[in-house]
Design an enzyme around this catalytic site. Structure first.
Site, short mmCIF file in Angstrom:
data_model
loop_
_atom_site.label_atom_id
_atom_site.label_comp_id
_atom_site.label_asym_id
_atom_site.label_seq_id
_atom_site.Cartn_x
_atom_site.Cartn_y
_atom_site.Cartn_z
N LEU A 1 16.80 34.88 43.67
CA LEU A 1 16.73 35.76 42.39
C LEU A 1 17.97 35.97 41.85
O LEU A 1 18.77 36.78 42.26
CB LEU A 1 15.89 37.16 42.55
CG LEU A 1 14.46 36.92 43.29
CD1 LEU A 1 13.83 38.32 43.52
CD2 LEU A 1 13.56 36.23 42.46
N ALA B 1 18.38 36.70 38.03
CA ALA B 1 18.30 36.89 36.69
C ALA B 1 18.93 38.38 36.11
O ALA B 1 19.29 38.27 34.99
CB ALA B 1 16.79 37.17 36.20
N ARG C 1 26.82 47.10 36.72
CA ARG C 1 27.90 48.10 37.23
C ARG C 1 29.27 47.20 37.65
O ARG C 1 30.18 47.79 37.97
CB ARG C 1 27.37 48.49 38.48
CG ARG C 1 26.57 49.90 38.40
CD ARG C 1 25.69 50.52 39.58
NE ARG C 1 24.79 49.61 39.91
CZ ARG C 1 24.02 49.43 40.98
NH1 ARG C 1 24.60 50.58 41.84
NH2 ARG C 1 23.12 48.77 41.26
N GLY D 1 15.10 50.11 49.52
CA GLY D 1 13.54 50.51 49.91
C GLY D 1 13.36 50.72 51.16
O GLY D 1 14.24 50.21 52.16
N ASN E 1 14.66 47.63 53.73
CA ASN E 1 14.37 46.39 53.30
C ASN E 1 15.50 45.81 52.54
O ASN E 1 16.32 46.22 51.69
CB ASN E 1 13.38 46.62 52.04
CG ASN E 1 13.04 44.95 51.27
OD1 ASN E 1 13.40 43.92 51.75
ND2 ASN E 1 12.71 45.14 50.15
N ASN F 1 27.13 45.00 43.86
CA ASN F 1 26.65 45.76 42.82
C ASN F 1 27.91 46.26 41.74
O ASN F 1 27.66 46.03 40.51
CB ASN F 1 25.76 47.03 42.83
CG ASN F 1 24.58 46.69 43.56
OD1 ASN F 1 23.75 45.91 42.96
ND2 ASN F 1 24.24 47.39 44.65
N TYR G 1 62.57 16.88 28.61
CA TYR G 1 61.64 17.19 27.54
C TYR G 1 62.47 17.21 26.34
O TYR G 1 63.47 18.06 26.39
CB TYR G 1 60.89 18.61 27.81
CG TYR G 1 60.14 18.93 26.62
CD1 TYR G 1 59.21 18.29 26.03
CD2 TYR G 1 60.17 20.34 26.21
CE1 TYR G 1 58.02 18.67 25.15
CE2 TYR G 1 59.07 20.89 25.09
CZ TYR G 1 58.34 19.92 24.53
OH TYR G 1 57.55 20.41 23.71
N SER H 1 76.24 18.14 42.30
CA SER H 1 75.73 19.30 41.85
C SER H 1 75.89 19.49 40.36
O SER H 1 76.76 19.08 39.82
CB SER H 1 76.59 20.32 42.64
OG SER H 1 76.28 20.48 44.09
#
Ligand code: UD1
Ligand code: CA
Length: 525
Positions: A45, A47, A52, A186, A216, A274, A433, A451
């Site tokens: 799941l 969705a 938060r 839960g 749960n 969360n 460059y 050097s």
């Protein structure tokens, strides 16, 4: 309830062929073994939005150890070898689907337009699968359901849960956990015989029910046929006005089906993300697990608490990691290498016995016994052959440094080829460059660049050639030549004493002249 993403579009595995990761679990990253009972379907799941998190990125795509939260869940699920895996998407479905399409194989997607609850999410998922032609009978076996925002669940736990479901003859098995602080979760309800009877959400619970600390986890195994039927009977008659998946438990029990709660030992596994505080907590737990795996595989960690390793890294035995090392992406480190302290390697390859100290390296290849650092920046496509050296305050980009060649101090090497055994003097700049285009420099084998040389590309220094210190090299140097590209020095005698009379410099010069005048006197010669 429209299916905007056709079932089965994602990945190459046909719907309802066994989902498999193909390769065995990585040493160190995971230590799972698939159980006996394989799910007919696994439903993840994902969705919800995750408000938060206060983020523009949907919660399940926030990374932990280089893999999105959702990816961790899916990798654990994959170890149970489900016949099919489906992710229920809703918020930012395009981004979630894009991730799944690019990084996970054989995954199905269903869309939950409105998040009307976990029961609604599973119900619409099963309906969409059937609408898309998945045979109902293929959904009748064990269906594993879990949340996409709880990344610490392991494949081993899921396999145990499935085996328990099978062995106990349950129609519903809930993964539960005993928490010191169960608030928000839960609660698992049991009757006077301790038999599991149902789940009540925190918000719907009585004060007495809230004292229960068995919760749960949000992970379940259902008998597929029972689940489909029971989901037609759930209502939104609760404090949140949602369709709760958890109500399937009491429906099944009232119908006389056997339901069970399987308690987890490691309560960390159920940690759902969360907010950013929980994200950091979960990241630290994942870090500890990953590090423990590598330590058991033979890697030395001086300080595991400051060592962060992504899931895709490969580290050989007898690698030593000093404190504050960050290993990102698909970095591979061969045996005997010493990394750190204070080093980041992102998608790098490090050869046997190499050492990398206080450096930042990205998409670089560091050969066997090469040495890097301290304070070296290796950028994409920097390649050091065996025994090469990139020393202090050196930056190398898109360049190949041959075997045993050295860039010891304070230099920039860009778009270059440096032959074996060559030495690049301190403070040399490969001037690659011109303000419009990048150009390459080639330095042959056993050359000695003095050097503070500016090598203005495109330019070639031949094998065994030298450049004089401080030269600006704009023309090719033949093999064995020395190039002197700097103004001729001339000294103006007595200038300081004339122009800076009385200054400490002038006085020092005067003393030096008097000493040398007297030592030059005929009496001494
Ligand atoms: C749920 C459980 C709760 C359990 C907790 C564990 C229910 C009713 N409650 O509560 O018993 O203790 O998980 O963390 O299931 N989701 C959807 N669509 C929806 C609603 C949710 O896809 O319509 C997804 C969310 O994105 C999330 C997961 O389901 O990944 C869990 O949803 P969430 O709202 O966090 O459930 P909880 O209220 O925490
Ligand atoms: Ca939650």
């Amino acid at each position: 309830m429209v299916v905007t993403i056709p079932v089965g579009v994602i990945g190459s595995t046909p719907a309802f062929g066994a989902v498999s990761r193909g390769s065995s679990p990585r040493r160190g990253a995971s230590r799972y073994s698939a159980g006996v009972t394989k799910p007919a379907l696994a439903v993840v799941l994902a969705a919800g939005e995750g408000t938060r998190m206060k983020s523009s990125l949907v919660k399940v795509l926030h990374p932990i150890a280089g893999r999105p939260i959702l990816g961790h869940v899916m990798h654990s699920v994959a170890h149970t070898e489900p016949m099919a895996m489906v992710v229920v998407v809703g918020h930012q479905r395009e981004r979630v689907t894009e991730y799944l399409a690019n990084y996970e194989t054989g995954v199905l997607v269903t869309v939950q337009e409105q998040q009307l609850g976990t029961g609604h999410a599973v119900r619409t998922c099963l309906e969409q699968l059937i609408e898309q032609g998945v045979k109902t009978s293929s959904l009748d076996g064990p269906v594993l359901v879990l949340a996409g925002d709880a990344p610490l669940i392991t494949g081993a736990t899921l396999a145990d849960l499935l085996d328990h479901h099978n062995a106990s003859g349950s129609k519903v098995t809930v993964l539960s956990a005993l928490l010191d602080d169960p608030s928000g979760y839960g609660r698992i309800l049991r009757d006077s015989d301790h038999a599991f009877t149902g789940i009540v959400e925190h918000r719907d619970a009585t004060d007495e029910q809230r004292t229960v600390n068995e919760v749960n986890s949000g992970t379940y195994v259902f008998d597929g046929a029972l689940l489909r039927e029971a989901l037609t009977r759930i209502t939104n008659d609760n404090s949140q006005g949602e369709l709760y998946l958890t109500d399937v438990v009491s429906i099944a029990r009232n119908d006389g089906a056997h339901v069970s709660a399987f308690a987890l030992h490691d309560q960390n596994e159920i940690l759902g993300i969360n907010d950013r505080v929980q994200l950091a907590e979960a990241s630290a737990i994942m870090r500890d697990r990953i590090n423990e795996g590598w330590m058991r595989a033979g890697v030395t960690f001086a300080d595991p608490s400051t060592t962060w390793i992504d899931v895709d890294a490969e580290i050989a035995p007898d690698v030593v990691l000093a404190p504050s090392v960050v290993i990102l992406g698909p970095t591979a480190i061969a045996t005997g290498a010493i990394i750190g302290p204070d080093t980041t390697l992102n998608a790098c390859e490090v050869g046997e016995g190499a050492s990398v100290v206080r450096s930042h390296c990205e998409l670089a290849v560091i050969g066997a016994n090469a040495t890097v650092g301290p304070y070296t920046y290796l950028r994409p496509n920097a390649r050091l052959d065996e025994g090469a050296k990139a020393g202090a305050y050196v930056e190398i980009k898109n360049s190949h440094i041959g075997a045993g060649a050295k860039v010891p101090h304070l230099s920039y090497v860009g778009d270059a080829e440096v032959g074996e055994g060559s030495n690049i003097g301190a403070a040399t700049v490969f001037v690659n460059y011109d303000g419009v285009n990048k150009h390459r420099t080639v330095v042959g084998a056993h050359a000695r660049v003095g050097s503070d040389t500016m090598l203005v590309a495109p330019v070639t220094i031949g094998d065994g050639a030298y450049t004089a210190a401080g030269s600006v090299i704009t023309q090719d140097v033949p093999a064995g030549a020395i190039a002197v590209g700097r103004a001729q020095q001339h000294n103006i005698e007595g200038w300081v004493e004339r122009k800076r009379a009385g200054s400490p410099a002038a006085q020092a010069a005067e003393r030096a002249r008097e000493t040398s005048d007297s030592s030059d006197s005929p009496a001494d010669s």
